[in-house]
Design a protein around this motif. Structure first.
Motif, mmCIF file in Angstrom:
data_model
loop_
_atom_site.group_PDB
_atom_site.id
_atom_site.type_symbol
_atom_site.label_atom_id
_atom_site.label_comp_id
_atom_site.label_asym_id
_atom_site.label_seq_id
_atom_site.Cartn_x
_atom_site.Cartn_y
_atom_site.Cartn_z
ATOM 1 N N LEU A 214 42.444 -13.160 -3.816
ATOM 2 C CA LEU A 214 42.662 -14.000 -2.639
ATOM 3 C C LEU A 214 42.338 -13.290 -1.323
ATOM 4 C CD1 LEU A 214 46.019 -15.567 -3.839
ATOM 5 C CD2 LEU A 214 43.812 -16.742 -3.631
ATOM 6 N N ALA A 215 42.124 -11.991 -1.375
ATOM 7 C CA ALA A 215 41.861 -11.226 -0.154
ATOM 8 C C ALA A 215 40.488 -11.584 0.420
ATOM 9 C CB ALA A 215 41.927 -9.733 -0.453
ATOM 10 N N GLY A 216 40.442 -11.718 1.721
ATOM 11 C CA GLY A 216 39.174 -11.911 2.405
ATOM 12 C C GLY A 216 38.575 -13.298 2.344
ATOM 13 N N VAL B 42 34.189 -9.545 -5.664
ATOM 14 C CA VAL B 42 33.196 -8.514 -5.974
ATOM 15 C C VAL B 42 32.198 -8.382 -4.826
ATOM 16 C CG1 VAL B 42 31.270 -7.920 -7.503
ATOM 17 C CG2 VAL B 42 33.417 -8.725 -8.472
ATOM 18 N N ALA B 43 31.743 -9.514 -4.314
ATOM 19 C CA ALA B 43 30.767 -9.480 -3.218
ATOM 20 C C ALA B 43 31.357 -8.800 -1.980
ATOM 21 C CB ALA B 43 30.309 -10.899 -2.884
ATOM 22 N N VAL B 44 32.592 -9.109 -1.648
ATOM 23 C CA VAL B 44 33.236 -8.496 -0.485
ATOM 24 C C VAL B 44 33.463 -7.006 -0.735
ATOM 25 C CG1 VAL B 44 35.370 -8.447 0.882
ATOM 26 C CG2 VAL B 44 34.257 -10.628 0.376
ATOM 27 N N ASP B 45 33.937 -6.655 -1.926
ATOM 28 C CA ASP B 45 34.188 -5.244 -2.255
ATOM 29 C C ASP B 45 32.925 -4.399 -2.186
ATOM 30 O OD1 ASP B 45 36.850 -5.813 -2.657
ATOM 31 O OD2 ASP B 45 36.779 -5.625 -4.854
ATOM 32 N N THR B 46 31.796 -4.993 -2.545
ATOM 33 C CA THR B 46 30.533 -4.239 -2.586
ATOM 34 C C THR B 46 29.646 -4.527 -1.372
ATOM 35 O OG1 THR B 46 29.520 -5.953 -3.968
ATOM 36 C CG2 THR B 46 30.526 -4.071 -5.106
ATOM 37 N N SER B 47 30.197 -5.242 -0.398
ATOM 38 C CA SER B 47 29.481 -5.567 0.847
ATOM 39 C C SER B 47 28.165 -6.304 0.608
ATOM 40 C CB SER B 47 29.224 -4.297 1.661
ATOM 41 O OG SER B 47 30.430 -3.665 1.991
ATOM 42 N N VAL B 48 28.205 -7.251 -0.323
ATOM 43 C CA VAL B 48 27.032 -8.080 -0.609
ATOM 44 C C VAL B 48 27.031 -9.255 0.367
ATOM 45 C CG1 VAL B 48 26.047 -9.656 -2.333
ATOM 46 C CG2 VAL B 48 26.898 -7.422 -3.029
ATOM 47 N N SER B 49 25.902 -9.492 0.997
ATOM 48 C CA SER B 49 25.788 -10.624 1.921
ATOM 49 C C SER B 49 25.421 -11.881 1.132
ATOM 50 C CB SER B 49 24.710 -10.343 2.966
ATOM 51 O OG SER B 49 23.432 -10.327 2.358
ATOM 52 N N ALA B 50 25.466 -13.009 1.810
ATOM 53 C CA ALA B 50 25.103 -14.273 1.166
ATOM 54 C C ALA B 50 23.673 -14.227 0.652
ATOM 55 C CB ALA B 50 25.286 -15.432 2.141
ATOM 56 N N SER B 51 22.774 -13.595 1.401
ATOM 57 C CA SER B 51 21.368 -13.530 0.977
ATOM 58 C C SER B 51 21.160 -12.590 -0.211
ATOM 59 C CB SER B 51 20.473 -13.103 2.143
ATOM 60 O OG SER B 51 20.827 -11.808 2.582
ATOM 61 N N GLU B 52 22.101 -11.687 -0.446
ATOM 62 C CA GLU B 52 22.004 -10.752 -1.573
ATOM 63 C C GLU B 52 22.814 -11.194 -2.789
ATOM 64 O OE1 GLU B 52 21.779 -6.635 1.038
ATOM 65 O OE2 GLU B 52 23.730 -7.610 0.746
ATOM 66 N N PHE B 53 23.551 -12.278 -2.659
ATOM 67 C CA PHE B 53 24.483 -12.713 -3.696
ATOM 68 C C PHE B 53 23.798 -12.965 -5.032
ATOM 69 C CE2 PHE B 53 26.850 -16.013 -6.003
ATOM 70 C CZ PHE B 53 28.067 -15.358 -6.149
ATOM 71 N N LEU C 73 40.630 -24.990 -12.048
ATOM 72 C CA LEU C 73 41.072 -23.633 -11.737
ATOM 73 C C LEU C 73 40.087 -22.586 -12.262
ATOM 74 C CD1 LEU C 73 44.950 -23.885 -12.174
ATOM 75 C CD2 LEU C 73 43.674 -23.465 -10.055
ATOM 76 N N ILE C 74 39.444 -22.847 -13.384
ATOM 77 C CA ILE C 74 38.411 -21.927 -13.874
ATOM 78 C C ILE C 74 37.263 -21.872 -12.867
ATOM 79 C CG2 ILE C 74 36.634 -21.566 -15.649
ATOM 80 C CD1 ILE C 74 38.730 -22.651 -17.696
ATOM 81 N N GLU C 75 36.880 -23.032 -12.328
ATOM 82 C CA GLU C 75 35.819 -23.066 -11.315
ATOM 83 C C GLU C 75 36.190 -22.238 -10.098
ATOM 84 O OE1 GLU C 75 34.860 -27.028 -10.074
ATOM 85 O OE2 GLU C 75 34.277 -27.662 -12.081
ATOM 86 N N VAL C 76 37.382 -22.448 -9.574
ATOM 87 C CA VAL C 76 37.786 -21.717 -8.368
ATOM 88 C C VAL C 76 38.032 -20.245 -8.701
ATOM 89 C CG1 VAL C 76 40.309 -22.061 -8.327
ATOM 90 C CG2 VAL C 76 39.023 -21.974 -6.198
ATOM 91 N N PHE C 77 38.485 -19.961 -9.890
ATOM 92 C CA PHE C 77 38.675 -18.587 -10.348
ATOM 93 C C PHE C 77 37.326 -17.871 -10.331
ATOM 94 C CE2 PHE C 77 42.105 -16.542 -13.176
ATOM 95 C CZ PHE C 77 41.710 -15.247 -12.874
ATOM 96 N N ALA C 78 36.282 -18.533 -10.812
ATOM 97 C CA ALA C 78 34.937 -17.945 -10.803
ATOM 98 C C ALA C 78 34.499 -17.652 -9.369
ATOM 99 C CB ALA C 78 33.941 -18.882 -11.479
ATOM 100 N N ALA C 79 34.740 -18.602 -8.480
ATOM 101 C CA ALA C 79 34.379 -18.404 -7.077
ATOM 102 C C ALA C 79 35.148 -17.229 -6.477
ATOM 103 C CB ALA C 79 34.638 -19.686 -6.280
ATOM 104 N N LEU C 80 36.441 -17.163 -6.770
ATOM 105 C CA LEU C 80 37.269 -16.083 -6.237
ATOM 106 C C LEU C 80 36.845 -14.724 -6.786
ATOM 107 C CD1 LEU C 80 40.743 -17.850 -6.428
ATOM 108 C CD2 LEU C 80 39.540 -17.179 -4.331
ATOM 109 N N ALA C 81 36.556 -14.658 -8.078
ATOM 110 C CA ALA C 81 36.136 -13.388 -8.682
ATOM 111 C C ALA C 81 34.794 -12.935 -8.102
ATOM 112 C CB ALA C 81 36.039 -13.525 -10.203
ATOM 113 N N ALA C 82 33.846 -13.860 -7.994
ATOM 114 C CA ALA C 82 32.536 -13.517 -7.430
ATOM 115 C C ALA C 82 32.684 -13.093 -5.969
ATOM 116 C CB ALA C 82 31.586 -14.703 -7.554
ATOM 117 N N HIS C 83 33.512 -13.803 -5.229
ATOM 118 C CA HIS C 83 33.722 -13.486 -3.822
ATOM 119 C C HIS C 83 34.359 -12.106 -3.664
ATOM 120 C CE1 HIS C 83 35.688 -13.771 0.167
ATOM 121 N NE2 HIS C 83 34.539 -14.359 0.480
#
Length: 166
Positions: A94-96, A62-73, A50-60
């Protein structure tokens, strides 16, 4: 061909997967984390997943909120991911999300996170505690980074160094 959104999610998942092995380069940190999880009545294997998936969710998130693309991640600062881990509500993380997942284990972990979020009570409290563990792990990585403002890319570079186990 995978969409940019799917590629972004995969980068976020990769961050989650390399996080704990990097922190655990100092073995006492793994022992401390597992002891803390057990003391909080959280199964260690489930808690670490759950810590692993939590990290993925938190990073995702932030990336979605700031419109960061995969190449800018890779330029995303660890500090903002750490802030999202404890600053965003569980359901906001969980959004997006992608509609489908390339890996069944990731989908299952996200579904467990989703279940914990919506069940509330002790489950929500466990997510709160896991968010604190995640934030701590990200801060440890940031403090041990030679870069003044470490990024997700710095974490990936460190994870790719010879001799580091994953």
């Amino acid at each position: 061909m995978a969409s940019d959104h799917d590629m972004l999610w995969r980068r976020c998942v990769h961050l989650g997967r390399v996080l704990l092995p990097l922190v655990d380069q100092e073995p006492w940190r793994q022992d401390r984390r597992r002891e803390t999880l057990r003391a909080r009545d959280i199964d260690t294997a489930l808690g670490e997943r759950l810590i692993e998936v939590f990290a993925a969710l938190a990073a995702h998130a932030v990336a979605v909120d700031t419109s960061v693309s995969a190449s800018e991640f890779d330029a995303l600062p660890l500090r903002v991911v750490a802030e999202a881990a404890t600053g965003k509500r569980d359901y906001e993380l969980l959004a997006g999300l992608p509609d489908t997942f390339a890996d069944d284990h990731d989908e299952q972990a996200v579904n467990v996170f989703r279940l914990y979020t919506y069940r509330g009570g002790q489950y929500s409290h466990q997510l709160f505690l896991l968010g604190r563990e995640l934030r701590h792990a990200l801060i440890v990585l940031a403090e041990h980074s030679p870069a003044p403002s470490p990024t997700c890319g710095e974490v990936f570079r460190r994870a790719g160094e010879p001799g580091l186990s994953q």
